[in-house]
Design a protein around this motif. Structure first.
Motif, short mmCIF file in Angstrom:
data_model
loop_
_atom_site.label_atom_id
_atom_site.label_comp_id
_atom_site.label_asym_id
_atom_site.label_seq_id
_atom_site.Cartn_x
_atom_site.Cartn_y
_atom_site.Cartn_z
N ALA A 69 -7.32 2.72 5.11
CA ALA A 69 -7.29 2.54 6.66
C ALA A 69 -6.63 3.91 6.97
N ARG A 70 -7.19 4.18 8.23
CA ARG A 70 -6.83 5.48 8.92
C ARG A 70 -5.84 4.97 10.07
N PRO A 71 -4.51 5.51 9.98
CA PRO A 71 -3.50 5.37 10.98
C PRO A 71 -3.90 5.57 12.40
N ALA A 72 -3.64 5.14 13.42
CA ALA A 72 -3.75 5.55 14.86
C ALA A 72 -3.07 7.10 14.84
N ALA A 73 -3.52 7.64 15.91
CA ALA A 73 -3.21 9.14 16.10
C ALA A 73 -1.67 9.30 16.31
N ASP A 74 -0.95 8.20 17.07
CA ASP A 74 0.26 8.30 17.09
C ASP A 74 1.23 7.70 16.07
N ALA A 75 0.52 7.27 14.99
CA ALA A 75 1.27 6.82 13.85
C ALA A 75 1.14 7.61 12.66
N ALA A 76 0.12 8.49 12.83
CA ALA A 76 -0.23 9.23 11.51
C ALA A 76 0.78 10.41 11.53
N GLY A 77 1.55 10.90 12.49
CA GLY A 77 2.43 12.02 12.26
C GLY A 77 3.57 11.35 11.78
N LYS A 78 3.94 10.07 11.77
CA LYS A 78 5.17 9.61 11.31
C LYS A 78 5.02 8.93 9.97
N LEU A 79 3.97 9.32 9.28
CA LEU A 79 3.87 8.71 7.86
C LEU A 79 3.63 9.89 6.99
N HIS A 80 4.26 9.52 5.71
CA HIS A 80 4.19 10.63 4.91
C HIS A 80 3.46 10.45 3.48
N PRO A 81 2.68 11.13 2.89
CA PRO A 81 2.07 10.71 1.68
C PRO A 81 3.10 10.59 0.65
N GLY A 82 2.51 9.41 -0.19
CA GLY A 82 3.76 8.74 -1.10
C GLY A 82 4.39 7.77 -0.50
N GLN A 83 4.51 7.47 0.66
CA GLN A 83 5.52 6.65 1.15
C GLN A 83 4.92 5.19 1.15
N PRO A 84 5.61 4.21 0.69
CA PRO A 84 5.05 2.85 0.68
C PRO A 84 4.89 2.28 1.68
N VAL A 85 4.01 1.46 2.20
CA VAL A 85 3.52 0.75 3.44
C VAL A 85 3.33 -0.54 3.18
N ASP A 86 3.81 -1.41 4.08
CA ASP A 86 3.07 -2.99 4.19
C ASP A 86 2.03 -2.99 5.27
N VAL A 87 0.91 -3.51 4.87
CA VAL A 87 -0.22 -3.57 5.51
C VAL A 87 -0.56 -5.07 5.88
N THR A 88 -0.54 -5.29 7.23
CA THR A 88 -1.12 -6.65 7.67
C THR A 88 -2.31 -6.69 8.18
N LEU A 89 -3.25 -7.48 7.83
CA LEU A 89 -4.72 -7.45 8.55
C LEU A 89 -4.46 -8.21 9.79
N GLN A 90 -5.16 -7.85 10.73
CA GLN A 90 -5.10 -8.38 12.08
C GLN A 90 -6.33 -9.47 12.34
N GLY A 123 0.82 -1.05 0.13
CA GLY A 123 -0.08 -0.02 -0.02
C GLY A 123 0.91 1.02 0.01
N TYR A 124 0.20 2.39 0.18
CA TYR A 124 1.06 3.59 0.20
C TYR A 124 0.24 4.71 0.75
N VAL A 125 1.06 5.75 1.48
CA VAL A 125 0.05 6.77 2.31
C VAL A 125 -0.26 7.70 1.36
N GLU A 126 -1.52 8.33 1.56
CA GLU A 126 -2.09 9.50 1.06
C GLU A 126 -2.63 10.50 1.87
N GLY A 127 -2.61 11.90 1.39
CA GLY A 127 -3.05 12.86 2.33
C GLY A 127 -4.25 13.54 1.83
N GLU A 128 -5.16 13.82 2.55
CA GLU A 128 -6.29 14.79 2.01
C GLU A 128 -5.92 16.38 2.48
N TYR A 129 -5.26 17.11 1.76
CA TYR A 129 -5.01 18.60 1.99
C TYR A 129 -6.24 19.48 2.11
#
Length: 316
Positions: free
Chosen positions: A295-316, A28-34
């Motif tokens: 998926a919406r990152p948790a509040a503590d994780a949102a500030g550490k992610l940047h739009p366009g950054q590739p991410v690995d997502v694992t379903l719990q 996946g990848y990170v996206e931002g709603e500006y």
């Protein structure tokens, strides 16, 4: 004994290695709603309070446009309100004391004249009875008496009117004009405030689109903000695994250089399938149907992610 323990440890490791593997992470990848902040009116940019990369709170000043015209319009509207209110106050009052005294003096003069004409009429009647004057002279005297009486009545009514304010309809009309002037002042004040723009939400300043001294057209964004709550992760789930995905489901997030333990939850599952987008470089699944999931990152994780950054997502 040592040899036996070693053999048991090796056997346990082999059993664990042959166990069922965990689910493979999804790409996946990170996206931002500006949030693009603009002013509804045009003007020259005279102040830019925001800088790229700066964190701003809601209500913090971002920029200001020149507002000479709006400021003059507000002053004009203020004076119109004062004028309209003064007219209302004037209509609610009666005549000035000196004007009332003038009407009262005129009434006194009319009363004196009426008394004199009344006595003259009585004399004329007496003279008519004695035959010294004609009936015409008595009629003229009576007409003068009646005119003087009516003059007294007119000035009495004028004196009472002078003590009162204007008519209710005139007062209501003036009050309506005053209310309209106040609304015009509110509009002018709103236009003036729109030339100084503050952040509607807190976030990080991603970009500033104009520099000081440039002409900014109406409605053109000047500052672009990214609130932490507007960061989301987009990834694609194969059709065969869609039944295991639901809104509110927890996910684990991992990216290069990120701290461990980042998480979030699924906020959206696309209702329609699509072909594997080219951002996913997998030859085995390129021709398969997938579903977009956000998926919406948790509040503590949102500030550490940047739009366009590739991410690995694992379903719990």
């Amino acid at each position: 004994m040592k040899t036996r323990l070693l053999l048991l440890s090796i056997a346990a490791a082999l059993v664990a290695a042959c166990g069922k593997p965990g689910p493979a992470p999804l790409q996946g990848y990170v996206e931002g709603e500006y949030v693009r902040v603009a002013a509804p009116f045009a003007g020259t940019l005279i102040r830019l309070d925001a800088a790229r990369g700066q964190d701003v709170a809601a209500g913090a000043p971002l920029f200001a446009l020149e507002a000479e015209n709006e400021d003059a319009a507000r002053r004009e509207a203020t004076e119109r309100v004062k004028r309209a209110q003064a007219q209302v106050d004037d209509l609610r009052k009666g005549k000035r004391p000196t004007e009332i005294e003038a009407v009262r003096a005129q009434l006194g003069q009319a009363q004196v004249a009426a008394g004199l004409s009344e006595r003259d009429y009585e004399r004329q009647l007496d003279l008519v009875k004695k035959g010294f004057v004609s009936q015409q002279r008595a009629d003229e005297s009576r007409s003068q008496r009646d005119a003087d009486r009516q003059k007294v009545q007119q000035l009495s009514a004028d004196l009472e009117t002078a003590k009162l304010g204007s008519r209710p309809d005139e007062i209501r009309a003036a009050e309506a004009e005053a209310a309209a002037a106040r609304e015009s002042l509110a509009q002018a004040d709103w236009r003036l405030r729109q030339k100084t723009v503050a952040a509607s939400v807190g976030g990080t300043v991603v970009d500033t689109l104009f520099v000081k001294g440039e002409w900014v057209p109406s409605g053109s964004p000047v500052v672009s903000l990214l609130p932490a709550g507007n960061v989301k992760v987009r990834f694609f789930v194969p059709e065969t695994a869609l039944g295991a995905v639901r809104v509110g489901q927890k996910v684990a997030l991992a990216c290069d250089g990120c701290a461990t333990g980042l998480g979030g939850e699924v906020s959206f599952v696309a209702p329609q399938a699509e072909f594997t987008p080219p951002v996913i470089y997998s030859k085995d699944s390129r021709a398969k149907l997938v579903f977009l999931v956000e998926a919406r990152p948790a509040a503590d994780a949102a500030g550490k992610l940047h739009p366009g950054q590739p991410v690995d997502v694992t379903l719990q």
